[in-house]
Design an enzyme around this catalytic site. Structure first.
Site, short mmCIF file in Angstrom:
data_model
loop_
_atom_site.label_atom_id
_atom_site.label_comp_id
_atom_site.label_asym_id
_atom_site.label_seq_id
_atom_site.Cartn_x
_atom_site.Cartn_y
_atom_site.Cartn_z
N GLU A 106 0.85 -1.21 0.00
CA GLU A 106 0.00 0.00 0.00
C GLU A 106 0.87 1.24 0.00
O GLU A 106 2.06 1.17 0.31
CB GLU A 106 -0.85 0.04 1.28
CG GLU A 106 -1.82 -1.09 1.40
CD GLU A 106 -2.43 -1.15 2.81
OE1 GLU A 106 -2.25 -0.19 3.59
OE2 GLU A 106 -3.05 -2.17 3.10
N TYR B 111 -6.64 0.05 7.77
CA TYR B 111 -6.45 -1.08 8.68
C TYR B 111 -7.68 -1.25 9.57
O TYR B 111 -8.09 -0.31 10.22
CB TYR B 111 -5.20 -0.82 9.53
CG TYR B 111 -4.82 -1.96 10.45
CD1 TYR B 111 -4.83 -3.27 10.00
CD2 TYR B 111 -4.44 -1.70 11.75
CE1 TYR B 111 -4.47 -4.30 10.85
CE2 TYR B 111 -4.08 -2.72 12.61
CZ TYR B 111 -4.09 -4.03 12.14
OH TYR B 111 -3.74 -5.04 12.97
N CYS C 184 8.24 47.00 4.16
CA CYS C 184 8.42 48.35 3.65
C CYS C 184 7.29 49.18 4.26
O CYS C 184 6.11 48.89 4.03
CB CYS C 184 8.32 48.36 2.13
SG CYS C 184 8.13 50.03 1.49
N CYS D 297 4.34 53.06 -2.08
CA CYS D 297 5.17 51.99 -2.66
C CYS D 297 4.33 51.24 -3.72
O CYS D 297 3.30 50.65 -3.39
CB CYS D 297 5.63 51.05 -1.54
SG CYS D 297 6.59 49.66 -2.12
N CYS E 245 13.68 49.07 0.56
CA CYS E 245 12.67 48.46 -0.30
C CYS E 245 13.19 48.42 -1.74
O CYS E 245 13.62 49.46 -2.27
CB CYS E 245 11.37 49.26 -0.23
SG CYS E 245 10.14 48.63 -1.39
N LYS F 91 10.70 3.53 3.20
CA LYS F 91 10.59 4.99 3.04
C LYS F 91 11.35 5.44 1.80
O LYS F 91 12.50 5.03 1.60
CB LYS F 91 11.18 5.68 4.28
CG LYS F 91 10.43 5.38 5.55
CD LYS F 91 9.43 6.46 5.88
CE LYS F 91 10.08 7.51 6.74
NZ LYS F 91 9.10 8.42 7.32
N ASP G 166 1.39 10.44 4.06
CA ASP G 166 2.14 11.28 4.98
C ASP G 166 1.18 12.27 5.64
O ASP G 166 1.02 13.40 5.20
CB ASP G 166 3.22 12.03 4.19
CG ASP G 166 4.26 12.63 5.11
OD1 ASP G 166 4.22 12.34 6.32
OD2 ASP G 166 5.11 13.39 4.61
N CYS H 147 10.84 51.04 -3.75
CA CYS H 147 10.71 52.48 -3.50
C CYS H 147 11.85 53.03 -2.63
O CYS H 147 11.81 54.19 -2.25
CB CYS H 147 9.35 52.80 -2.88
SG CYS H 147 9.21 52.23 -1.18
N LYS I 12 2.18 4.68 1.61
CA LYS I 12 2.33 5.17 2.99
C LYS I 12 2.02 6.66 2.97
O LYS I 12 2.83 7.48 2.52
CB LYS I 12 3.75 4.91 3.50
CG LYS I 12 3.91 5.27 4.97
CD LYS I 12 5.27 4.80 5.48
CE LYS I 12 5.43 5.00 6.97
NZ LYS I 12 5.15 6.32 7.46
#
Ligand code: IVH
Length: 681
Positions: A113, A225, A423, A429, A405, A311, A117, A408, A115
């Site tokens: 099957e 299961y 900023c 800006c 920034c 894994k 995550d 600007c 696995k």
């Protein structure tokens, strides 16, 4: 409709909704539109509101949540929740197969099957109903997260067919990659911390206190299961096929394997194919198929001897850093992005990786032209996980975060306790201005799609708009004839596109239509930091007009469900700014909605004219439900206690300051039972 009719309609709606839930979320074969589905659910919710005594614990209306759990109860597992022994090499799988064959002989077959995550969950079904959902915890006891799990649409609340009287089924709750990407994008837009990967998002969501919030997230669950006392199955494979018949989401991606070669074939096939899956897997699980042989093999202290996990290595690649760009978002947050030498990773060519913030650059100790390791999790944009310092050129310099920034030149600022640099030049800006207007017109806000696809940029560049209110001053003659150059991406010639009659008319028409967009979305559209869709909804419920909201002080704001200090400060700062006040008064003058329309239906007048403050957490209903009931019975929800308050409806954890104030003013404090008695039970 009388009670008997309501009862049979509720039953009919329940069956129909369960059937469509299963078709949509388990089989991925929807038979009706989302709209039709919502109508059925709405009808059920209304009927249950009218006849609360007919609402069952397994009603599909539970899927929308509403239960608030202060602290999850720790409960013992019936059967310990063990983990699997992990292996990273094929040799370990060969050894596992040898061990198994030595004990039970060569007749063994396996089931392979995926696995998943995510977060392991144990579901208990009794008489066909989901009765309890518990996290793994320490393996012998876990947290009872039943209310939250009930909101996951692919988990059946009621089973179909011929199921055992009582059994437990285990599986993995996960966050699909696309939903995860959307979740993080919306959190980023709201200035909230991002989840590192879909697994963390799933775990964090499952532990939210308010199940209504869980319901809005798109969790899903694979079951893998089954266990119980009197199960009649001979094999694991058979048990899962049966479980599918009862309504569980069981993966079709499994195989019966007779020998080690078939196991490796499964492992290799999925190592290639996994990048195409819409969710993350981190390996393959190999289980002995026969229950009888499983029993013979038994368990070690930590894991079964009849199963092992293989894994996969993380999908990673090495490449070179070319440069780092600094991008400015609508909130002014500056995000560093790495430009990389293109490299193939999990089926796609990667050219860029997000660096998130200055801390990440420092942690990686990133230098110019470094060779970096990139990894792909559930995110579309991969991330740099480490630097191969041994390949660094001695002359290369540290990557420095910009101090000004990039758009600007304003010096950047950083708030204490936050990772991002900002900023502060909000008013001038350019990417912040354009970003705010783009947010304003976006689908979940004012939904003015005729202004999409770079049109905001064009209007801004032509000095026609610098805030959302300017949009509503646009005239036909401002728009007609505007031109934009579309850059060629294929090496050909750039194209020129100009606004003709139709485009200009469409823009004006959709601006006009947007004046009907309800107050809560207008508030969201304003782009106040930390005010996402949900927060906007809470605020408009507590302050039914923008004038009330603008006058609300810190205390009044934090008295609202789900509103904390940080949001309160941000709201106050926003409304204090004269530029924002002007924008709002201009938008008001243009006729946008700045008041909530009362949508709840009146049930009685028992609370007519009463001002009620709701505070704390309740056992029998959610805080939102309490507020709705107050309105349904003619009362008014107010957020702070004053001499005008008639009652304080108090649950657990009501703040001591509030209690003191109510007592000082002599305002009756009532609990949930007294409240229910007031509105007639
Ligand atoms: S079977 C007694 N099957 O991996 C063993 N587990 O480290 C029961 N997992 O705790 C687990 N996909 O959270 C099994 N197809 C799958 C799985 C799976 C993911 C997770 C599960 C388990 C952990 C093992």
């Amino acid at each position: 409709m009388n009670v008997a009719e309501a009862k049979s309609r509720i039953e009919q709606l329940t069956n129909e909704i369960n059937r469509h839930n299963h078709l949509y979320y388990v089989l991925a074969e929807p038979a009706i539109s989302d709209y039709q589905f919502d109508k059925l659910l709405e009808e059920l919710i209304q009927l249950e509101k009218q006849y609360p005594e007919l609402q069952k614990a397994d009603s599909p209306s539970q899927r929308v949540g509403g239960m608030v759990t202060k602290e999850f109860e720790t409960v013992p597992h019936r059967y310990p929740m063990l983990s699997l022994s992990n292996s990273y090499s094929e040799q370990e799988i060969v050894d596992f197969d040898k061990r198994v064959r030595k004990i039970i002989g060569d007749e063994v077959t396996y089931v392979c099957e995926l696995k998943y995550d995510g977060v392991a969950i144990s579901l208990l079904y009794e008489k066909g109903f989901l009765s309890r959902a518990v996290t793994r915890g320490d393996g012998s006891k876990g947290d009872d997260v039943t209310a939250n799990v009930k909101t996951i649409r692919s988990i059946p609340l009621r089973l179909k067919g011929n199921y055992p009287e009582s059994f437990e089924i285990r599986g993995e709750i996960f966050y699909p990659n696309e939903s995860f990407r959307q979740l993080n994008a919306s959190r980023e837009a709201d200035g909230l911390n991002l989840f590192a990967n879909p697994r963390n998002a799933a775990a964090g969501t499952l532990k939210l206190q308010n199940s209504a919030q869980v319901a809005r997230r798109k969790l899903d669950c694979w079951l893998y299961y089954m266990m119980g006392e009197n199960l009649t199955f001979q094999t694991h494979y058979e048990s899962l096929q049966q479980a599918r018949e009862w309504g569980f989401k069981v993966s079709p991606n499994m195989a019966i394997c007779a020998n080690i070669h078939e196991i490796f074939e499964f492992i290799h096939d999925w190592d290639t194919a996994r990048s195409q899956l819409p969710y993350d897997i981190d390996g393959i699980v190999i289980k002995v198929n026969s229950f009888h042989l499983q029993q013979e093999l038994g368990f070690t202290a930590k894991s079964p001897r009849w199963a092992i996990a293989y894994k996969y290595k993380a999908e990673e690649a090495n490449t070179r850093l070319l440069s780092v760009d600094f991008q400015v978002g609508r909130t002014g947050a500056v995000t560093p992005v790495a430009n990389l030498e293109p490299v193939l990773l999990a089926g796609t060519t990667v050219k860029r990786a997000t660096l998130h913030n200055a801390d990440i650059i420092a942690q990686l100790d990133l230098h110019e032209k470094d060779t970096v390791v990139i990894e792909k999790g559930g995110e579309i944009i991969p991330k740099i996980t480490s630097v191969l310092t041994e390949l660094r050129l001695p002359s290369s310099k540290k990557v420095r975060f910009v101090e000004n920034c990039p758009e600007c030149r304003t010096p950047l600022e950083r708030n204490e306790g936050e990772a991002a640099w900002y900023c502060p030049n909000q008013q001038a800006c350019p990417p912040q201005i354009k970003g705010r207007i783009e947010h304003f017109i976006s689908r979940k806000a004012m939904d003015i799609d005729s202004l999409g696809e770079g049109k905001i940029e064009l209007l801004f560049d032509n000095h026609l708009i610098k805030n959302p209110a300017d949009l509503y001053d646009l005239r036909y003659e401002d728009l007609f004839g505007l031109e934009k150059i579309i850059k060629a991406t294929d090496g050909g010639n750039d194209r020129k596109v100009s606004f003709r009659e139709k485009t200009s008319q469409n823009i004006l028409k959709s601006l006009e239509l947007s004046k009907e967009i309800p107050y809560e979305r207008v508030l969201f559209a304003l782009g106040i930091r930390f005010v996402g869709e949900t927060v906007a909804k809470r605020l408009t419920e507590a302050f039914p007009s923008i004038d009330q909201l603008m006058q609300a002080d810190h205390n009044a704001l934090i008295g609202v469900n789900e509103i904390g200090e940080r949001i309160a400060d941000s709201v106050i700062t926003f409304f204090q700014h004269p530029d924002n006040q002007l924008i709002i008064s201009r938008l008001k003058a243009h006729g946008l909605q700045f008041e909530a329309k009362n949508t709840s239906t009146r049930i009685s007048n028992s609370l007519e004219g009463k001002n009620i403050v709701v505070s704390g957490i309740f056992k029998k209903f959610s805080r939102d439900a309490a507020k709705e009931m107050i309105e349904q019975h003619g009362g008014k929800n107010t957020s702070s206690i004053s001499a005008k308050t008639d009652y304080v409806l108090a649950g657990d954890q009501m703040g001591p300051a509030k209690r003191e104030k109510a007592e000082k003013l002599g305002i009756p404090i009532i609990d949930e039972d007294a409240f229910l008695a007031l509105i007639g039970g």
